[in-house]
Scaffold this active site. Structure first.
Site, mmCIF file in Angstrom:
data_model
loop_
_atom_site.group_PDB
_atom_site.id
_atom_site.type_symbol
_atom_site.label_atom_id
_atom_site.label_comp_id
_atom_site.label_asym_id
_atom_site.label_seq_id
_atom_site.Cartn_x
_atom_site.Cartn_y
_atom_site.Cartn_z
ATOM 1 N N ASP A 18 21.130 66.700 25.236
ATOM 2 C CA ASP A 18 22.036 65.662 24.743
ATOM 3 C C ASP A 18 21.866 65.471 23.240
ATOM 4 O OD1 ASP A 18 22.627 62.153 25.700
ATOM 5 O OD2 ASP A 18 23.899 63.644 24.747
ATOM 6 N N HIS A 209 20.537 55.235 30.564
ATOM 7 C CA HIS A 209 20.669 56.168 29.440
ATOM 8 C C HIS A 209 21.443 55.408 28.369
ATOM 9 C CE1 HIS A 209 21.388 60.466 28.010
ATOM 10 N NE2 HIS A 209 22.171 59.778 27.241
ATOM 11 N N HIS A 211 22.658 54.266 24.604
ATOM 12 C CA HIS A 211 22.869 54.703 23.235
ATOM 13 C C HIS A 211 22.659 53.533 22.297
ATOM 14 C CE1 HIS A 211 25.022 58.827 23.534
ATOM 15 N NE2 HIS A 211 23.985 58.748 24.330
ATOM 16 N N CYS A 242 26.861 60.078 17.479
ATOM 17 C CA CYS A 242 27.904 59.627 18.392
ATOM 18 C C CYS A 242 29.166 60.414 18.076
ATOM 19 C CB CYS A 242 28.134 58.138 18.199
ATOM 20 S SG CYS A 242 29.402 57.481 19.291
ATOM 21 N N ASN A 251 21.643 58.479 20.860
ATOM 22 C CA ASN A 251 20.551 58.217 21.782
ATOM 23 C C ASN A 251 19.483 57.300 21.196
ATOM 24 O OD1 ASN A 251 21.125 59.990 24.143
ATOM 25 N ND2 ASN A 251 21.087 61.582 22.570
#
Lengths: 301, 230
Positions: A18, A209, A211, A242, A251
């Site tokens: 990711d 998860h 951000h 992003c 993240n």
């Protein structure tokens, strides 16, 4: 309420996948392999290694087979890979993968724009993967994107998140990672969403998860922990921007998460110094500054 | 403040410290006009309290050398407080002369920090502040008390919650209407925040407490959320 926190939290490291997937600069295969090998020395138990998608869609992950075959696979550590469909799954298994992940979303528009089909169609594709995985005894982790908001649809109903999560869980995913894809969530919306999802999926099978696009990640994670969630995804050095907000962060940084968990006396098994060293390595390789506040603070000392 | 169903307060008073604490710690010094413009813009946002400047010797804090001009130059919006820092009686008198109607005093929960920061022991600093609060009381000027290093000190490392409670109590007893507990180097985490607040709340009512969290380790919002949940 502010009751007990879990005694242990499993940190799922998503930096190599990711993180790198959403970085401007692409790193060479040996650097990716070294990153994963360094992460394997930090105490992390789960490291998402790569993504078996077509390089046409995700060029940064084009070397998925080489990476999978090149890394040191330490005993006790899981190296899941993304597999969007049966073809990806088969390639992953051929390359040595022992765990895979599938990516759903709680938003129709996001699904359309992201993987070019409806939520229902995506679940049908995943069913194929689940069937093959079951036959091969390969565990599958399910992701649900846009759980606290969508870049296209805006507000997302908690009921929709619960519905998609339940479908993935019923299909056989051992864990559902709930992703605040654009980081718009706050402790209030996190609490509301989890309350509804926990009616359909046991909390022991949930992960968050988050951000950090709006700086809310750790506060949101704190609330999730207070509600019984004990699996948290993070990315070393806060890798991965992003794709929906130029210049914004993505993240949450694993270092900052571990710092908070250490302060709460929650066991993670992760060595913060080794993690910071890994962050320094990959930031140098990417020619970028770290997004981890803990790392930034530690440089001055 | 009555808690909502979520256990969180319905209203939070935000104290804006950018023009003082913020600018004081910026590399680039801004001209007086810019400071005044900053504060005037902040006055329009709905913030109820804006810390304007610091009446300290410009020898120590050159960025705040224009304290008098700034204090006299800003627009004063009704319903907005404009506190200023006053480390001692002299600073207090200058502040009043320049039109200040609220002041702040700065203590610390660490002896080493107190010595390095304001060149005296905690006890000596308390004596100085008592002079300020005594004069302030006579003039009906409210005083806010700060306690630095509430969750850790750059010199001493760990700071004991009871020490924070002790210093807070001294400031509160001498007449400070509010005590702002500062995580000066941002090392705190939700665990240490909770422990510290529990110790301080034995001595001071919750409604007289504020938190001043630094985000040096990215923990600020999580620590603030914890403080709100207490």
């Amino acid at each position: 309420a502010t009751g007990a926190y879990p005694k242990r939290v499993k940190v799922v490291e998503v930096g190599p996948r990711d993180g790198l997937q959403n970085e401007k600069n692409v790193v060479p295969t040996p650097v990716k392999i070294n990153l994963i090998n360094m992460l394997s020395e930090t105490g992390l138990q789960v490291i998402e290694a790569t993504s078996f998608v077509s390089p046409k869609w995700v060029p940064q992950m084009a070397d998925h087979t080489e990476v999978m075959q090149g890394i040191n696979k330490l005993p006790g550590i899981s190296y899941p890979v993304l597999t969007p469909n049966l073809k990806g799954f088969q390639a992953a298994v051929a390359a040595g993968a022992k765990e895979v992940s599938i990516f759903g979303a709680a938003s129709e528009l996001f699904t359309q724009k992201n993987i070019n089909c409806s939520i229902e169609e995506s679940l049908e594709r995943f069913e194929e993967v689940m069937k093959a995985a079951r036959e091969a005894s390969i565990p599958v982790r399910g992701y649900v994107s846009c759980v606290l908001g969508c870049p296209y649809e805006g507000k997302i109903s908690a009921a929709k998140v619960a519905e998609v999560s339940k479908k993935l869980y019923s299909m056989g995913c051992y864990e559902i990672s709930l992703g605040d894809t654009i980081g718009v969530g706050t402790p209030g919306s996190m609490r509301e969403m989890l309350t509804v999802v926990m009616k359909e999926v046991p909390v022991g099978a949930l992960a968050v998860h988050c951000h950090d696009t709006y700086g809310q990640a750790l506060a949101n994670i704190l609330v999730a922990l207070q509600m019984g969630v004990s699996v948290v995804d993070a990315s070393v050095a806060g890798l991965g921007g992003c794709p929906y907000a130029r210049g914004a962060s993505g993240n949450v940084a694993t270092e900052d998460l571990v710092y908070m968990l250490n302060g709460l006396g929650i066991h993670t098994g992760v060595d913060l110094q080794k993690l910071m060293d890994t962050g320094t390595f990959i930031c140098n390789a990417l020619n970028r500054k770290t997004n981890s506040k803990v790392s930034q603070a530690s440089c001055r000392l | 403040q009555e808690p909502q169903a979520s256990g969180l307060p319905e209203y939070i008073k935000i104290v804006e410290v950018g023009p003082r604490d913020g600018l004081q710690n910026e590399k680039v010094v801004v001209p007086t006009d810019t400071k005044i413009e900053l504060i005037n813009q902040l006055s329009k946002t709905g913030l109820p309290a804006i810390e304007v400047t610091s009446f300290v010797s410009s020898k120590w804090v050159p960025q705040m050398a224009d304290h008098e001009e700034v204090m006299r130059g800003i627009e004063r919006h009704p319903g907005v407080q404009y506190p200023v820092l006053t480390p001692n009686l002299q600073g207090f008198y200058s502040a009043i002369a320049a039109g200040a109607t609220e002041v702040s005093v700065f203590g610390a929960a660490s002896e080493s920090f107190s010595k390095m920061n304001i060149n005296c022991s905690i006890e000596e600093s308390i004596e100085r502040f008592e002079e300020v609060t005594k004069s302030a009381r006579n003039m009906n000027i409210p005083v806010r008390g700060y306690v630095s290093c509430a969750l850790g000190c750059p010199y001493e490392g760990n700071v004991v919650p009871d020490k924070v409670a002790e210093v807070s109590k001294r400031l509160y007893s001498m007449g400070c209407y509010e005590i702002s507990l500062g995580d000066t180097i941002g090392v705190g985490t939700p665990g240490s925040m909770k422990k510290m607040l529990e110790a301080v709340m034995k001595e001071i009512p919750l409604s007289a407490l504020a938190v001043h969290c630094h985000d040096t380790y990215g923990q600020a919002l999580a620590n603030i959320l914890t403080a709100m949940q207490v």
